[in-house]
Write a protein that holds these residues in place. Structure first.
Motif, PDB file in Angstrom:
ATOM      1  N   LYS A  75     -27.178  34.962  84.492  1.00  0.00           N
ATOM      2  CA  LYS A  75     -28.011  34.052  83.596  1.00  0.00           C
ATOM      3  C   LYS A  75     -27.621  35.369  82.242  1.00  0.00           C
ATOM      4  O   LYS A  75     -27.336  34.749  81.685  1.00  0.00           O
ATOM      5  CB  LYS A  75     -29.466  34.648  83.577  1.00  0.00           C
ATOM      6  CG  LYS A  75     -29.985  33.353  82.168  1.00  0.00           C
ATOM      7  CD  LYS A  75     -31.374  33.006  82.367  1.00  0.00           C
ATOM      8  CE  LYS A  75     -32.802  33.512  82.369  1.00  0.00           C
ATOM      9  NZ  LYS A  75     -33.433  34.291  81.847  1.00  0.00           N
ATOM     10  N   SER A  76     -27.505  36.341  82.268  1.00  0.00           N
ATOM     11  CA  SER A  76     -27.558  37.219  81.161  1.00  0.00           C
ATOM     12  C   SER A  76     -25.781  37.517  80.978  1.00  0.00           C
ATOM     13  O   SER A  76     -24.797  36.883  79.805  1.00  0.00           O
ATOM     14  CB  SER A  76     -27.784  38.564  81.526  1.00  0.00           C
ATOM     15  OG  SER A  76     -28.945  38.911  81.371  1.00  0.00           O
ATOM     16  N   MET A  77     -24.883  37.329  81.949  1.00  0.00           N
ATOM     17  CA  MET A  77     -23.385  37.249  82.087  1.00  0.00           C
ATOM     18  C   MET A  77     -23.360  35.540  81.180  1.00  0.00           C
ATOM     19  O   MET A  77     -21.996  36.094  81.076  1.00  0.00           O
ATOM     20  CB  MET A  77     -22.773  37.019  83.706  1.00  0.00           C
ATOM     21  CG  MET A  77     -22.616  39.118  83.487  1.00  0.00           C
ATOM     22  SD  MET A  77     -21.921  39.670  84.769  1.00  0.00           S
ATOM     23  CE  MET A  77     -23.461  40.783  85.648  1.00  0.00           C
ATOM     24  N   SER A  78     -23.665  34.774  82.392  1.00  0.00           N
ATOM     25  CA  SER A  78     -23.417  33.102  82.083  1.00  0.00           C
ATOM     26  C   SER A  78     -23.530  33.210  79.922  1.00  0.00           C
ATOM     27  O   SER A  78     -22.809  32.318  80.112  1.00  0.00           O
ATOM     28  CB  SER A  78     -24.248  32.342  82.542  1.00  0.00           C
ATOM     29  OG  SER A  78     -23.926  32.559  83.908  1.00  0.00           O
ATOM     30  N   HIS A  79     -24.724  33.551  79.839  1.00  0.00           N
ATOM     31  CA  HIS A  79     -25.122  33.723  78.453  1.00  0.00           C
ATOM     32  C   HIS A  79     -23.678  34.135  77.251  1.00  0.00           C
ATOM     33  O   HIS A  79     -23.066  33.421  77.161  1.00  0.00           O
ATOM     34  CB  HIS A  79     -26.426  34.499  77.692  1.00  0.00           C
ATOM     35  CG  HIS A  79     -27.360  33.220  77.698  1.00  0.00           C
ATOM     36  ND1 HIS A  79     -27.691  32.254  77.683  1.00  0.00           N
ATOM     37  CD2 HIS A  79     -28.561  33.937  78.535  1.00  0.00           C
ATOM     38  CE1 HIS A  79     -28.657  31.527  77.749  1.00  0.00           C
ATOM     39  NE2 HIS A  79     -29.255  32.841  78.459  1.00  0.00           N
ATOM     40  N   ARG A  80     -23.375  35.348  78.126  1.00  0.00           N
ATOM     41  CA  ARG A  80     -22.059  35.580  77.151  1.00  0.00           C
ATOM     42  C   ARG A  80     -20.806  34.640  77.425  1.00  0.00           C
ATOM     43  O   ARG A  80     -19.872  35.930  76.259  1.00  0.00           O
ATOM     44  CB  ARG A  80     -22.586  37.687  77.834  1.00  0.00           C
ATOM     45  CG  ARG A  80     -23.674  38.123  77.366  1.00  0.00           C
ATOM     46  CD  ARG A  80     -23.947  39.456  77.683  1.00  0.00           C
ATOM     47  NE  ARG A  80     -25.586  40.261  77.395  1.00  0.00           N
ATOM     48  CZ  ARG A  80     -26.173  39.896  77.267  1.00  0.00           C
ATOM     49  NH1 ARG A  80     -26.937  38.960  78.270  1.00  0.00           N
ATOM     50  NH2 ARG A  80     -27.526  41.005  77.399  1.00  0.00           N
ATOM     51  N   LEU A 124     -28.864  36.939  71.002  1.00  0.00           N
ATOM     52  CA  LEU A 124     -27.617  37.164  70.914  1.00  0.00           C
ATOM     53  C   LEU A 124     -27.041  36.158  69.668  1.00  0.00           C
ATOM     54  O   LEU A 124     -26.494  36.304  68.945  1.00  0.00           O
ATOM     55  CB  LEU A 124     -27.262  36.849  71.718  1.00  0.00           C
ATOM     56  CG  LEU A 124     -27.152  38.017  72.738  1.00  0.00           C
ATOM     57  CD1 LEU A 124     -28.059  38.701  73.109  1.00  0.00           C
ATOM     58  CD2 LEU A 124     -26.469  37.780  73.830  1.00  0.00           C
ATOM     59  N   MET A 125     -27.349  34.720  69.790  1.00  0.00           N
ATOM     60  CA  MET A 125     -26.597  33.879  68.450  1.00  0.00           C
ATOM     61  C   MET A 125     -26.934  34.521  67.600  1.00  0.00           C
ATOM     62  O   MET A 125     -26.709  33.790  66.484  1.00  0.00           O
ATOM     63  CB  MET A 125     -27.602  32.395  68.775  1.00  0.00           C
ATOM     64  CG  MET A 125     -27.507  31.635  70.181  1.00  0.00           C
ATOM     65  SD  MET A 125     -25.481  31.306  70.355  1.00  0.00           S
ATOM     66  CE  MET A 125     -24.463  30.260  69.261  1.00  0.00           C
ATOM     67  N   CYS A 126     -28.317  34.527  67.358  1.00  0.00           N
ATOM     68  CA  CYS A 126     -29.003  34.875  65.811  1.00  0.00           C
ATOM     69  C   CYS A 126     -27.335  35.564  65.230  1.00  0.00           C
ATOM     70  O   CYS A 126     -27.544  35.881  63.701  1.00  0.00           O
ATOM     71  CB  CYS A 126     -29.886  35.925  66.059  1.00  0.00           C
ATOM     72  SG  CYS A 126     -31.387  35.672  63.952  1.00  0.00           S
ATOM     73  N   GLY A 127     -27.509  37.227  65.769  1.00  0.00           N
ATOM     74  CA  GLY A 127     -26.344  38.431  65.544  1.00  0.00           C
ATOM     75  C   GLY A 127     -25.152  37.233  65.249  1.00  0.00           C
ATOM     76  O   GLY A 127     -24.523  37.619  64.090  1.00  0.00           O
ATOM     77  N   ALA A 187     -36.076  49.382  74.012  1.00  0.00           N
ATOM     78  CA  ALA A 187     -35.500  49.369  74.577  1.00  0.00           C
ATOM     79  C   ALA A 187     -35.057  48.029  74.575  1.00  0.00           C
ATOM     80  O   ALA A 187     -35.828  47.421  75.872  1.00  0.00           O
ATOM     81  CB  ALA A 187     -35.642  50.243  75.995  1.00  0.00           C
ATOM     82  N   SER A 188     -34.046  47.253  74.235  1.00  0.00           N
ATOM     83  CA  SER A 188     -34.087  46.086  74.380  1.00  0.00           C
ATOM     84  C   SER A 188     -32.434  45.298  74.168  1.00  0.00           C
ATOM     85  O   SER A 188     -31.493  45.718  73.132  1.00  0.00           O
ATOM     86  CB  SER A 188     -34.806  45.582  72.932  1.00  0.00           C
ATOM     87  OG  SER A 188     -34.052  43.639  72.807  1.00  0.00           O
ATOM     88  N   ALA A 189     -31.422  45.579  75.221  1.00  0.00           N
ATOM     89  CA  ALA A 189     -30.538  44.520  75.291  1.00  0.00           C
ATOM     90  C   ALA A 189     -30.024  43.304  74.481  1.00  0.00           C
ATOM     91  O   ALA A 189     -28.808  43.592  74.095  1.00  0.00           O
ATOM     92  CB  ALA A 189     -30.052  44.706  76.909  1.00  0.00           C
ATOM     93  N   GLN A 190     -30.784  42.794  74.201  1.00  0.00           N
ATOM     94  CA  GLN A 190     -30.552  41.568  73.704  1.00  0.00           C
ATOM     95  C   GLN A 190     -30.891  41.538  71.945  1.00  0.00           C
ATOM     96  O   GLN A 190     -29.874  41.287  71.322  1.00  0.00           O
ATOM     97  CB  GLN A 190     -32.430  40.677  73.562  1.00  0.00           C
ATOM     98  CG  GLN A 190     -32.838  40.094  74.464  1.00  0.00           C
ATOM     99  CD  GLN A 190     -33.823  38.754  74.678  1.00  0.00           C
ATOM    100  OE1 GLN A 190     -34.392  38.748  74.647  1.00  0.00           O
ATOM    101  NE2 GLN A 190     -33.870  38.554  76.482  1.00  0.00           N
ATOM    102  N   VAL A 191     -32.071  43.364  72.082  1.00  0.00           N
ATOM    103  CA  VAL A 191     -31.178  43.508  69.742  1.00  0.00           C
ATOM    104  C   VAL A 191     -30.442  44.004  70.564  1.00  0.00           C
ATOM    105  O   VAL A 191     -28.973  43.994  68.849  1.00  0.00           O
ATOM    106  CB  VAL A 191     -32.848  44.493  69.534  1.00  0.00           C
ATOM    107  CG1 VAL A 191     -32.082  44.822  68.291  1.00  0.00           C
ATOM    108  CG2 VAL A 191     -34.155  43.192  69.885  1.00  0.00           C
ATOM    109  N   LYS A 192     -29.866  45.519  71.009  1.00  0.00           N
ATOM    110  CA  LYS A 192     -28.678  46.042  70.818  1.00  0.00           C
ATOM    111  C   LYS A 192     -27.131  44.930  70.980  1.00  0.00           C
ATOM    112  O   LYS A 192     -26.946  44.975  69.370  1.00  0.00           O
ATOM    113  CB  LYS A 192     -28.229  46.597  72.059  1.00  0.00           C
ATOM    114  CG  LYS A 192     -27.326  47.454  72.628  1.00  0.00           C
ATOM    115  CD  LYS A 192     -27.234  48.151  73.558  1.00  0.00           C
ATOM    116  CE  LYS A 192     -27.374  47.256  75.153  1.00  0.00           C
ATOM    117  NZ  LYS A 192     -27.515  48.082  75.736  1.00  0.00           N
TER     118      LYS A 192
END
Ligand code: S3P
Length: 445
Positions: free
Chosen positions: A27-32, A105-108, A173-178
């Motif tokens: 899922k993480s890679m699909s979004h990205r 991620l979209m917000c960024g 520790a958040s990959a989403q924020v990073k």
């Protein structure tokens, strides 16, 4: 959060698992892959894409901003990238459904555009804290409106802000924020640096490099310089270790089981579940290890084992953050006590996963004591609960509860509110059946 019509699962107690499967795409890679493919120059071809509701919402959002993206076909998607500056203003709010990853991620990305946009989500997402992304974006000069103290969605992002690079120390520790900060950094003047308190999944950094963008990682700091460009590439999305985890636990706790999960992503920032299960005594072997498109993959063989309770090392928590619902089930089936600490982030996932899983296990006769930042679970005999288990619309609670049925003494386990399994793992019921875990789906009244 609830879809209509809603689904409930009925799972007969007991059973064993045999066979080989490839679970749904990561899922993480699909979004990205959609995000970076859309922002790249040229055509990106993705294989293994997760055709789940979460990543499909990301796909629709980019279509709404003028990006031509093919209909996914057996995991194949083609994206005609428009370049970092090529998105068009969407005509209506962008609906991120159930997905915190998509919204953050979209917000960024949207903070760097010259048009205004609005991000909305379902009932669950509308309760999840977004201040963790709006705060660093504000430091970069972005203007994002949110609701109330916690900065809840909807998020209104004002375009044309002119972002500046930032040095940002993540409070959690958040990959989403990073990822949000790094993606905004693509649009910022100068260098953007993020420092993380503990390692989190690094798919954004790896995929940016795959698209030819220089991202420096030194220890726990990642940085990039804004103003570059992404060059289209091909992406092979492996099977999602977070989806594989349900069957890793299932085969471990059920007797006479032996399964192989094929082509699973084993990025070291995601393999906490393997480490934790091995510490508990699980029989897991990796074969066919290779690197595909900058990400390590392997086949994972899992056989029945007598699990024992452990104190879960805190450093493994961010590396297994999505696997705790099913790890709670492993703990319930283990001999002795399992103690989880340092996992307060579980309280702000698709549901409060500490409270909801402790409740589910208690209703199956297990002593599970929630704490502020974790849970204490005494392994024991699971029994069929009198009332249906309430998944609270959380996909991973629903799937974890179905796995628990393998060790229930007799009767059947009924799980309510399971429609959201489609957000991350379409085909879960069919794949489970193929391995020997029979789940009957019913449309609930
Ligand atoms: C994700 C990061 C994790 C995880 C989520 C996916 C990502 O969230 O729980 O399911 O793709 O970056 P946090 O980074 O907020 O822990």
């Amino acid at each position: 959060m609830s879809h209509s019509p809603n689904i409930r699962y009925i799972v007969k107690a007991g059973g064993r698992l045999q066979g080989s499967v490839r679970v749904a795409g990561d899922k993480s890679m699909s979004h990205r892959s959609i995000m970076l493919g859309a922002l790249a120059d040229g055509i990106t071809r993705v294989t293994g894409f997760l055709e789940g509701e979460d990543s499909l919402n990301t796909l629709k959002a980019f279509r709404a901003m003028g990006v031509e993206i093919s209909d996914p076909d057996n995991g194949k998607v083609t994206i005609k990238g428009v370049g970092l500056r090529g998105l068009k203003a969407p005509k209506s709010p962008l609906d991120m459904g159930n997905s915190g990853t998509a919204m953050r991620l979209m917000c960024g990305i949207l903070a760097g555009q010259d048009f205004d946009s609005t991000l909305i989500g379902d009932a669950s997402l509308s309760k999840r804290p977004m201040k963790r992304v709006t705060a660093p974006l504000a430091l970069m000069g972005a203007r994002v409106d949110s609701q109330g103290e916690k900065g809840l969605p909807p998020l209104v992002i004002h375009g044309g802000a002119g972002l500046m690079g930032v040095e940002y120390e993540l409070p959690m520790a958040s990959a989403q924020v990073k990822s949000c900060v790094l993606l905004a950094g693509l649009y910022a003047e100068g260098t953007t640096t993020v420092t993380e308190p503990a390692p989190t999944r690094d798919h954004t950094e790896r995929m940016l490099r795959g698209f030819g963008y220089d991202v420096q990682t030194v220890g726990n700091q990642m940085s990039l310089v804004g103003g570059g460009k992404l060059t289209a590439t091909d992406i092979d999305v492996p099977a999602d270790i977070s989806s594989a985890a349900f069957f890793m636990v299932a085969a471990s706790i059920a007797s006479n089981s032996d399964i192989t999960l094929l082509h699973v992503g084993i990025n070291p920032t995601r393999t906490g579940v393997i480490d934790i299960l091995r510490l508990m005594g699980a029989d897991i072997t990796l074969t066919n290890e290779k690197e595909v498109g900058g990400e390590p993959v392997a086949d994972i063989r899992v056989r029945s084992a007598h699990l024992k309770g452990i104190s879960i090392p805190e450093k493994l928590v961010p590396l297994a953050i999505d696997e705790f619902p099913v790890l709670f089930v492993a703990a319930a089936c283990a001999q002795g006590r399992t103690v989880l600490t340092g996992a307060e982030e579980l309280r702000v996932k698709e549901s409060d996963r500490i409270a909801v899983m402790a409740n589910a296990l208690q209703s199956m006769g297990i002593l599970a004591v929630p704490t502020e930042d974790g849970c204490i679970i005494e392994g024991g005999q699971l029994i069929a609960s009198a009332a249906p288990i309430d998944s609270h619309g959380d996909h991973r609670i629903a799937m974890a509860s179905a796995v628990a049925a393998l060790r229930v003494a007799s009767g059947e386990v009924v799980i309510a509110d399971c429609a959201n399994v489609n957000t991350s793992f379409p085909g879960f019921v069919e794949l489970s059946a193929g391995l020997g875990l029979a789940i009957v789906q019913e449309v609930a009244a």
